[in-house]
Enzyme design. Sequence first.
Site, PDB file in Angstrom:
ATOM      1  CG  HIS A 179      -9.119  -1.348  -5.366  1.00  0.00           C
ATOM      2  ND1 HIS A 179      -9.637  -1.653  -4.129  1.00  0.00           N
ATOM      3  CD2 HIS A 179     -10.141  -1.436  -6.255  1.00  0.00           C
ATOM      4  CE1 HIS A 179     -10.929  -1.927  -4.261  1.00  0.00           C
ATOM      5  NE2 HIS A 179     -11.257  -1.796  -5.544  1.00  0.00           N
ATOM      6  CE1 TYR A 194      -3.695  -2.446   0.237  1.00  0.00           C
ATOM      7  CE2 TYR A 194      -2.599  -3.289   2.184  1.00  0.00           C
ATOM      8  CZ  TYR A 194      -3.562  -3.409   1.213  1.00  0.00           C
ATOM      9  OH  TYR A 194      -4.399  -4.499   1.208  1.00  0.00           O
TER      10      TYR A 194
END
Length: 150
Positions: A103, A26
């Site tokens: 995302h 991430y």
Amino acid sequence: MADKFHILLLNGPNINMLGTREPDKYGTLSLAEIVNRLTSEAAALNVSLDHLQSNAEYALIDRIHQAKDNVDYILINPAAFAHTSVAIRDALLAVNIPFIEIHLSNVHAREPFRQHSYLSDVAAGVICGLGADGYSYALQTAVKRLSQSH
């Protein structure tokens, strides 16, 4: 001068943990850093940007409902709710506001349960796997599409 368009940025569960949560997947930027950067980009494009992050599905749904008459475009990182929430899908369809699904990681290169989204087939577009830059690309695309349609 008034802002030309109003964009709503929604972030789902665990996105508040960015910067420390699995940085290999991430990235190292915190949610605050991403939102601050996007807010500056929005101001430069003469659009307003409102933001909500919640770990609670109902809070995201309530904010989507509130957007009905005062938001031109939604940018949403539903996080895990992408794979589980028919309710968020229904809320987005109910307000009929175009949205881009975001995302940070490439969900298609991850576990099989992450490869299905209840939102993707009704989204204007989906951006995944481009890290925090995906938010900027989504904002630029939303503004371009709004400018072309108004």
